[in-house]
Design a protein around this motif. Structure first.
Motif, PDB file in Angstrom:
ATOM      1  N   VAL A 184      27.241  33.082  42.602  1.00 33.69           N
ATOM      2  CA  VAL A 184      27.448  34.278  41.770  1.00 33.69           C
ATOM      3  C   VAL A 184      26.298  34.520  40.796  1.00 33.69           C
ATOM      4  CG1 VAL A 184      29.948  34.112  41.928  1.00 33.69           C
ATOM      5  CG2 VAL A 184      28.776  33.060  39.987  1.00 33.69           C
ATOM      6  N   SER A 185      25.318  33.659  40.826  1.00 33.00           N
ATOM      7  CA  SER A 185      24.200  33.776  39.894  1.00 33.00           C
ATOM      8  C   SER A 185      23.434  35.075  40.162  1.00 33.00           C
ATOM      9  CB  SER A 185      23.290  32.561  40.106  1.00 33.00           C
ATOM     10  OG  SER A 185      22.184  32.625  39.260  1.00 33.00           O
ATOM     11  N   ALA A 186      23.244  35.895  39.106  1.00 35.46           N
ATOM     12  CA  ALA A 186      22.605  37.213  39.291  1.00 35.46           C
ATOM     13  C   ALA A 186      21.096  37.063  39.134  1.00 35.46           C
ATOM     14  CB  ALA A 186      23.181  38.213  38.305  1.00 35.46           C
ATOM     15  N   VAL A 187      20.472  36.460  40.132  1.00 36.46           N
ATOM     16  CA  VAL A 187      19.047  36.118  39.991  1.00 36.46           C
ATOM     17  C   VAL A 187      18.135  37.328  39.819  1.00 36.46           C
ATOM     18  CG1 VAL A 187      19.151  33.871  41.142  1.00 36.46           C
ATOM     19  CG2 VAL A 187      18.858  35.931  42.515  1.00 36.46           C
ATOM     20  N   LYS A 188      18.575  38.486  40.257  1.00 35.20           N
ATOM     21  CA  LYS A 188      17.787  39.709  40.067  1.00 35.20           C
ATOM     22  C   LYS A 188      18.510  40.665  39.128  1.00 35.20           C
ATOM     23  CE  LYS A 188      14.680  38.561  43.099  1.00 35.20           C
ATOM     24  NZ  LYS A 188      13.249  38.423  42.761  1.00 35.20           N
ATOM     25  N   GLY A 189      19.465  40.158  38.361  1.00 37.05           N
ATOM     26  CA  GLY A 189      20.311  41.048  37.572  1.00 37.05           C
ATOM     27  C   GLY A 189      21.210  41.838  38.500  1.00 37.05           C
ATOM     28  N   GLY A 190      21.792  42.925  37.980  1.00 37.53           N
ATOM     29  CA  GLY A 190      22.635  43.745  38.833  1.00 37.53           C
ATOM     30  C   GLY A 190      24.040  43.879  38.295  1.00 37.53           C
ATOM     31  N   VAL A 191      24.926  44.381  39.162  1.00 37.68           N
ATOM     32  CA  VAL A 191      26.299  44.646  38.764  1.00 37.68           C
ATOM     33  C   VAL A 191      27.211  43.620  39.422  1.00 37.68           C
ATOM     34  CG1 VAL A 191      28.170  46.340  38.752  1.00 37.68           C
ATOM     35  CG2 VAL A 191      25.779  47.104  38.574  1.00 37.68           C
ATOM     36  N   CYS A 192      27.934  42.883  38.587  1.00 35.84           N
ATOM     37  CA  CYS A 192      28.886  41.908  39.100  1.00 35.84           C
ATOM     38  C   CYS A 192      30.220  42.612  39.340  1.00 35.84           C
ATOM     39  CB  CYS A 192      29.052  40.791  38.083  1.00 35.84           C
ATOM     40  SG  CYS A 192      30.335  39.622  38.525  1.00 35.84           S
ATOM     41  N   PHE A 193      30.728  42.518  40.570  1.00 40.77           N
ATOM     42  CA  PHE A 193      32.037  43.104  40.898  1.00 40.77           C
ATOM     43  C   PHE A 193      33.086  42.004  40.727  1.00 40.77           C
ATOM     44  CE2 PHE A 193      31.293  47.138  43.530  1.00 40.77           C
ATOM     45  CZ  PHE A 193      29.985  47.319  43.083  1.00 40.77           C
ATOM     46  N   ASN A 194      33.787  42.011  39.613  1.00 39.88           N
ATOM     47  CA  ASN A 194      34.888  41.071  39.427  1.00 39.88           C
ATOM     48  C   ASN A 194      36.110  41.642  40.144  1.00 39.88           C
ATOM     49  OD1 ASN A 194      37.278  39.831  38.437  1.00 39.88           O
ATOM     50  ND2 ASN A 194      36.088  38.987  36.737  1.00 39.88           N
ATOM     51  N   LEU A 195      36.523  40.987  41.212  1.00 41.68           N
ATOM     52  CA  LEU A 195      37.548  41.559  42.102  1.00 41.68           C
ATOM     53  C   LEU A 195      38.945  40.999  41.836  1.00 41.68           C
ATOM     54  CD1 LEU A 195      35.294  41.313  45.291  1.00 41.68           C
ATOM     55  CD2 LEU A 195      35.856  43.417  44.071  1.00 41.68           C
ATOM     56  N   THR A 196      39.098  40.269  40.714  1.00 41.76           N
ATOM     57  CA  THR A 196      40.362  39.551  40.505  1.00 41.76           C
ATOM     58  C   THR A 196      41.544  40.464  40.214  1.00 41.76           C
ATOM     59  OG1 THR A 196      39.692  39.207  38.219  1.00 41.76           O
ATOM     60  CG2 THR A 196      39.299  37.401  39.748  1.00 41.76           C
ATOM     61  N   GLN A 197      41.261  41.716  39.801  1.00 39.53           N
ATOM     62  CA  GLN A 197      42.409  42.599  39.518  1.00 39.53           C
ATOM     63  C   GLN A 197      42.987  43.217  40.783  1.00 39.53           C
ATOM     64  OE1 GLN A 197      41.722  45.176  36.168  1.00 39.53           O
ATOM     65  NE2 GLN A 197      41.050  43.467  34.873  1.00 39.53           N
ATOM     66  N   MET A 198      42.308  43.035  41.886  1.00 42.08           N
ATOM     67  CA  MET A 198      42.885  43.447  43.179  1.00 42.08           C
ATOM     68  C   MET A 198      43.626  42.229  43.713  1.00 42.08           C
ATOM     69  SD  MET A 198      39.570  45.446  44.708  1.00 42.08           S
ATOM     70  CE  MET A 198      40.299  45.652  46.331  1.00 42.08           C
ATOM     71  N   ASP A 199      44.932  42.176  43.450  1.00 39.39           N
ATOM     72  CA  ASP A 199      45.649  40.935  43.739  1.00 39.39           C
ATOM     73  C   ASP A 199      46.922  41.154  44.558  1.00 39.39           C
ATOM     74  OD1 ASP A 199      47.123  42.174  41.831  1.00 39.39           O
ATOM     75  OD2 ASP A 199      47.158  40.490  40.423  1.00 39.39           O
ATOM     76  N   GLN A 200      46.874  42.146  45.426  1.00 43.77           N
ATOM     77  CA  GLN A 200      48.042  42.429  46.264  1.00 43.77           C
ATOM     78  C   GLN A 200      48.143  41.461  47.447  1.00 43.77           C
ATOM     79  OE1 GLN A 200      50.490  44.913  45.725  1.00 43.77           O
ATOM     80  NE2 GLN A 200      49.416  44.690  43.770  1.00 43.77           N
ATOM     81  N   ILE A 201      49.369  41.022  47.684  1.00 48.02           N
ATOM     82  CA  ILE A 201      49.686  40.312  48.930  1.00 48.02           C
ATOM     83  C   ILE A 201      50.536  41.276  49.742  1.00 48.02           C
ATOM     84  CG2 ILE A 201      50.853  38.325  49.962  1.00 48.02           C
ATOM     85  CD1 ILE A 201      50.434  36.837  47.318  1.00 48.02           C
ATOM     86  N   SER A 202      50.146  41.545  50.970  1.00 50.20           N
ATOM     87  CA  SER A 202      50.905  42.547  51.736  1.00 50.20           C
ATOM     88  C   SER A 202      50.996  42.142  53.193  1.00 50.20           C
ATOM     89  CB  SER A 202      50.226  43.914  51.604  1.00 50.20           C
ATOM     90  OG  SER A 202      48.908  43.844  52.100  1.00 50.20           O
TER      91      SER A 202
END
Lengths: 480, 480
Positions: free
Chosen positions: A101-119
């Protein structure tokens, strides 16, 4: 020639990204438009939190963190990044071990933890769909009472989609396979925002021969080809009976010989974990246990009552013939949990051996017949290198870790750790093995990948990367 | 943009290939230089022999056939083809079922059967390396007495490398997996002649997380990305005990319900094959047997003596609760061979139903819970379409075949077959299934692939094809 031209383009873009011409208030507004202001952050502590995993790799924070709520938002955010040339770094639980997850070139981190559906739980077909915010423990809690479970268990309570991204495995893989064998289909947002279903939308047959195996390509791609936004997983029936046991051996050779014989006899063992004497001592101290401080196997058997008894008996005979101790049993759930908690806390137990120091875990994997040789050589090397490195391993798969505990401020010790790791990887490669059984390449093993596969394989991987991510925006600097 | 430009290049090259500007005596000489005159043929009967597999697809002969003796020759021949723009078609045993060897653009057929070395057998690690001339029966003969076997069994005595190329599976896949789970590493000659080892030269750990999973990408690529010249396979221990049985049911529903329940109970069944009443009747007639002409399951159990008994008992209870007959046992090797010979001869038994006619096999695969519904609907459709189509299936994987026997000269009947097949595939797709469980896309299912996966998946596959085979020389016209 086309590839080279595209690669040249990628390189140019790379340096643009480093220059961060894309990082404007206008761009950030375009992200806020998609997910709302509260789901975009450029605050330093937040970015720093997202710039590292559990490994020693230096924190390289992204420039912004976004929290999308659904695949449509992921797609729109990716489009925004793509059009501006902003690097995209997917983020799950941050429990990786190779700096993924290291942003070696910078950028936008997409934290995906709020998408937590089990279906789409389908108990008859043993399948379920999970979003990136669902961890393996959360899924198994959800499944409680259904007679089903998901066995892949890397120790950490990792995101299942993250586990797909890194091709995770762990203690149960010897019986149930790694993520490769347990992912049926992936929903992936490509760097340009298009949504891909690797095996066709919501399809979940047990097997298919339809076209290129995109699922297999994205499993283990470490976020460098796209963002995994949903995984359809294969579940397994909860075993009727489960028995765990601990057994100590007079030597490393005896413990590993037993492992090899158990596998060769075809005993369908569910878990067979090796801990060396140093590791057992550390676990005893950390978890308040009193196992004999000798080379040890932690074992688990799954099946019907009869079949488990049969497995236990056959394994017992093998163990005895190698001079192993009588089994210490853990038949009840609570005793088993305690046993496996001790195993899963090995990392913290190792760290506690030298408080204030840091840990680095090696991850080689060799054909099982080579295990005795590589373990003995490695133990000798640790002694000679004067390093603290308890060993723990999924030996049924030929995979083991030296948990090296050292002071990264001590340049001389750090050098010894680096040299030891290099020797260990080369030892594994010389035995037809791999530099990484389950942690992935990430940042730390790119050089080793070059030694493991030849120039043609590397350039083939590079061609695939260029074809699918021509601007080199997806988690740049990783794997290749 | 790069991809599009390359694609344009490929298209131009395509028409050159169709024009066959490459087909000169000088070019043929360059092939002869590599393998000797006796290993190059342009004779019409030889080319026609190599222009079709066992399917109904029209013979499209290559312009020349070459018989390389080793990987170096394959590489040199590929280089010669690459530099002239000649299509390359890999050929193993010609037992494919989707026209995979058809030389739709002409070109050079690489008959790889003379490369038939078995090497690097490692009994302790359960691995072996095979060249394309090694069939599954040849490998299992070689392994006799070693306590090991290779379980993937598509029926035909196919080349193991060809089975890797088409992601074959068959009767044992329910327990042992398909080729995907049983190939550890591939040696591949790329269209430009470079030699690739998908997992690093001669590496064979049980698992790896090192870089993109090229092995998985080449398994099932149907010769469109490169020529597989060696496969390192995972072997399995010969079971201590094997028991086979046949059981008849009052209805399709009862047979399939039993299958679903056996799997859901977690019985590690080795084979569970469904034959409908028409198929059983055909087998009886063709193999001189006297099974009840009812929906039937052929079953096989592997394990220790005790575990097999336990599996048999549990399966017996399920079968009985669904109104199944008592098992007809085949405990001895000879009886089992007779039983499975009948099953494997199903194709010829079906053809014998209408002598002089041709056969076409469908190959859909659905989640197992959908099997009863799709089988019942399909039986009804067969009746309404007035088609002869005995059904046989690897129902433990949700995969079944209608063996449609018809007269291809009869345009009206051919139309009914085509329409029936289309309805069957759409039925499977509507149930989250696939148009092909194991035969592959080849020539015949390209349109169905477009219905099965979306535009994004197709274009991703296309991008990979263009990146790895920019001149579109590898088995052109297949899969995509």
């Amino acid at each position: 020639m086309a590839a080279r031209r595209t690669l040249g383009f990628a390189v140019r873009n790379y340096s643009q990204a480093a220059a961060k011409g894309w990082l404007t208030e206008d761009f950030l507004d375009s992200l806020r438009e998609v997910v709302g202001s509260s789901n975009v952050s450029t605050a330093t502590p937040v970015c720093e939190q997202h710039g590292h995993d559990e490994s020693m790799h230096r924190c390289r924070p992204p420039d912004a963190v976004v929290w999308p709520q659904n695949v449509e938002q992921v797609s729109l955010l990716a489009k925004a990044c793509y059009s501006r040339g902003a690097p995209i770094i997917p983020f799950g639980t941050g429990t990786g071990l190779e700096g993924g997850v290291s942003a070696v070139k910078g950028g936008v981190c997409f934290n995906l933890t709020q998408m937590d559906q089990i279906s789409e739980l389908n108990a008859e077909d043993f399948t379920v769909a999970v979003e990136p915010g669902v961890t393996r423990k959360a899924l198994n809690s959800y499944l409680r009472g259904s007679g089903l479970w998901f066995p892949v268990d890397p120790g950490a309570d990792a995101s299942l989609c993250g586990m797909a991204a890194t091709s995770a495995s762990g203690t149960n893989a010897v019986r149930y396979g790694t993520m490769r064998q347990n992912v049926l289909n992936l929903q992936v947002v490509l760097p340009d925002g298009r949504v891909l279903h690797t095996a066709g939308k919501s399809r979940r047959p047990r097997k298919s021969a339809a076209g290129y195996h995109l699922t297999g390509l994205f499993v283990g791609s470490e976020g460098t080809l796209g963002l995994i936004t949903q995984a359809i997983l294969r579940l397994h029936g909860t075993p009727e009976a489960t028995v765990a046991a601990v057994c100590a051996f007079p030597s490393v050779q005896a413990a590993v010989d037993s492992t090899v014989q158990v596998l060769q006899t075809g005993i369908p063992i569910a878990r067979i974990e090796f801990l060396d004497d140093v590791m057992v001592a550390a676990c005893n101290r950390h978890s308040g246990l009193s196992y004999a401080e000798l080379p040890t196997l932690f074992l688990e058997f799954h099946g019907t009552e009869n079949s488990v008894e049969e497995q236990v008996q056959a394994t017992g005979e093998i163990v005895q013939s190698n001079g192993g101790s009588d089994f210490v049993w853990a038949r009840e759930q609570e005793a088993r949990s305690q046993l496996w908690a001790a195993r899963h806390n090995a990392w913290y137990a190792a760290l506690a051996l030298r408080p204030g120091r840091k840990g680095y875990s090696t991850d080689v994997c060799v054909p099982i017949s080579r295990l005795p040789a590589i373990l003995l050589e490695t133990k000798k090397d640790l002694l000679e290198s004067k390093l603290t490195g308890p060993i723990v391993g999924h030996v049924g798969d030929g995979n083991f870790h030296c948990l090296l505990i050292f002071d990264p401020e001590d340049a001389e010790e750090s050098r010894r750790v680096a040299e030891f790791s290099q020797r260990l990887v080369r030892r594994a490669l010389a035995m037809d093995g791999t530099c990484t059984g389950e942690h992935g390449i990430g940042l730390g093993k790119r050089q080793f990948l070059r030694e493991e596969v030849d120039e043609v394989a590397l350039s083939t991987m590079q061609q695939i990367k260029v074809a699918l991510d021509p601007k080199n925006l997806m988690n740049p600097g990783k794997v290749l």
